[in-house]
Scaffold this motif. Structure first.
Motif, short mmCIF file in Angstrom:
data_model
loop_
_atom_site.label_atom_id
_atom_site.label_comp_id
_atom_site.label_asym_id
_atom_site.label_seq_id
_atom_site.Cartn_x
_atom_site.Cartn_y
_atom_site.Cartn_z
N THR A 86 1.07 -1.16 -0.02
CA THR A 86 0.11 -0.06 0.03
C THR A 86 0.92 1.28 0.00
O THR A 86 0.55 2.22 -0.81
N THR A 87 1.68 1.51 0.86
CA THR A 87 2.84 2.31 0.84
C THR A 87 3.37 2.43 -0.35
O THR A 87 3.73 3.60 -0.91
N GLY A 88 3.92 1.40 -0.83
CA GLY A 88 4.72 1.28 -2.14
C GLY A 88 3.99 2.12 -3.49
O GLY A 88 4.35 2.63 -3.97
N ILE A 89 2.54 1.53 -3.59
CA ILE A 89 1.70 1.90 -4.62
C ILE A 89 1.71 3.58 -4.22
O ILE A 89 1.61 4.33 -5.40
N ARG A 90 1.50 4.13 -2.92
CA ARG A 90 1.29 5.32 -2.94
C ARG A 90 2.48 6.37 -3.15
O ARG A 90 2.31 7.32 -4.00
N LEU A 91 3.62 5.80 -2.74
CA LEU A 91 4.90 6.39 -3.20
C LEU A 91 5.07 6.35 -4.87
O LEU A 91 5.56 7.33 -5.39
N LYS A 94 2.90 8.80 -6.58
CA LYS A 94 3.13 10.36 -6.02
C LYS A 94 4.48 10.61 -6.45
O LYS A 94 4.72 11.72 -7.04
N HIS A 95 5.62 10.29 -6.63
CA HIS A 95 6.87 10.10 -7.35
C HIS A 95 6.96 9.58 -8.77
O HIS A 95 8.23 9.71 -9.30
N ASP A 96 6.10 9.22 -9.33
CA ASP A 96 6.33 8.64 -10.63
C ASP A 96 7.53 7.64 -10.70
O ASP A 96 8.15 7.88 -11.62
N ILE A 97 7.18 6.61 -9.79
CA ILE A 97 8.58 5.95 -9.92
C ILE A 97 8.49 4.82 -10.89
O ILE A 97 7.33 3.90 -11.18
N ARG A 98 9.50 4.70 -11.68
CA ARG A 98 9.49 3.62 -12.86
C ARG A 98 10.07 2.17 -12.43
O ARG A 98 9.75 1.27 -13.33
N LEU A 99 10.98 2.06 -11.24
CA LEU A 99 11.38 0.87 -11.06
C LEU A 99 11.35 0.52 -9.57
O LEU A 99 11.65 1.37 -8.65
N ALA A 107 10.10 -8.69 0.44
CA ALA A 107 10.14 -7.52 -0.18
C ALA A 107 9.42 -7.86 -1.68
O ALA A 107 8.84 -6.91 -2.40
N GLY A 108 9.93 -8.82 -2.41
CA GLY A 108 9.45 -9.32 -3.64
C GLY A 108 8.14 -9.45 -3.62
O GLY A 108 7.37 -9.01 -4.89
N VAL A 109 7.39 -9.97 -2.69
CA VAL A 109 5.90 -10.13 -2.91
C VAL A 109 5.33 -8.83 -3.01
O VAL A 109 4.36 -8.38 -3.58
N MET A 110 5.95 -7.89 -2.15
CA MET A 110 5.38 -6.48 -2.13
C MET A 110 5.36 -5.56 -3.42
O MET A 110 4.60 -5.22 -4.02
N GLY A 111 6.80 -5.97 -4.19
CA GLY A 111 6.86 -5.36 -5.29
C GLY A 111 6.32 -6.06 -6.32
O GLY A 111 5.61 -5.38 -7.48
N LEU A 112 5.74 -7.25 -6.56
CA LEU A 112 4.86 -7.84 -7.50
C LEU A 112 3.32 -7.05 -7.10
O LEU A 112 2.84 -6.71 -8.36
N MET A 113 3.02 -6.93 -6.14
CA MET A 113 1.72 -6.08 -5.78
C MET A 113 1.81 -4.81 -6.42
O MET A 113 0.79 -4.26 -6.93
N THR A 118 0.79 -0.44 -10.41
CA THR A 118 1.58 0.68 -11.24
C THR A 118 2.14 0.45 -12.37
O THR A 118 2.40 1.42 -13.16
N ARG A 119 2.34 -0.78 -12.72
CA ARG A 119 2.90 -0.96 -14.08
C ARG A 119 4.45 -0.60 -13.99
O ARG A 119 5.06 -0.49 -15.08
#
Length: 132
Positions: A86-91, A94-99, A107-113, A118-119
């Motif tokens: 949830t925090t990662g999606i928000r960030l 917000k910051h137009d993160i690409r990677l 952390a990998g499971v979080m990253g997959l979500m 966000t794509r």
């Protein structure tokens, strides 16, 4: 490039200090925009939190800390995964993160979500023994 680094460890862990932060500092010096999520087993004092925030900002790293939950093990980890995603999606939005750079399996499971919503691209950084 804008990147989100997810570390399912404390910012004060020796491994985080020696491997993660030095790596991220090098990326920031090279011109990349870095956001770091860590999981803290104890609530950091306001003074310590500000100290870490300032230190990382000087290195060019934006930092968000989340609480690490220990018990009951499975439910606590599932809760941390949801909080991190949830925090990662928000960030990411917000910051137009690409990677998203995910260090370790949790952390990998979080990253997959985060990636699914966000794509953003996902870099899974395997840690530990291959047998694990």
């Amino acid at each position: 490039m804008t990147a989100l680094y997810i570390c399912y460890q404390s910012v004060d862990e020796p491994l985080t200090r020696t491997q993660v932060l030095s790596y991220l500092e090098g990326l920031a010096r090279a011109g990349h925009t870095i956001t770091l999520i860590t999981f803290e087993p104890k609530r950091l004092s306001a003074e310590r939190s500000q100290e870490v925030q300032s230190d990382l900002a000087e290195r060019g790293i934006a930092w968000t800390s989340l609480r690490y939950h220990k018990r009951p093990t499975l439910l606590a980890t599932m809760f941390d995964i949801l909080a991190g995603a949830t925090t990662g999606i928000r960030l990411t939005r917000k910051h137009d993160i690409r990677l998203i750079h995910a260090r370790g399996q949790v952390a990998g499971v979080m990253g997959l979500m985060i990636k699914a919503v966000t794509r953003a691209k996902l870099l899974f950084d395997m840690r530990g023994l291959l047998a694990e």
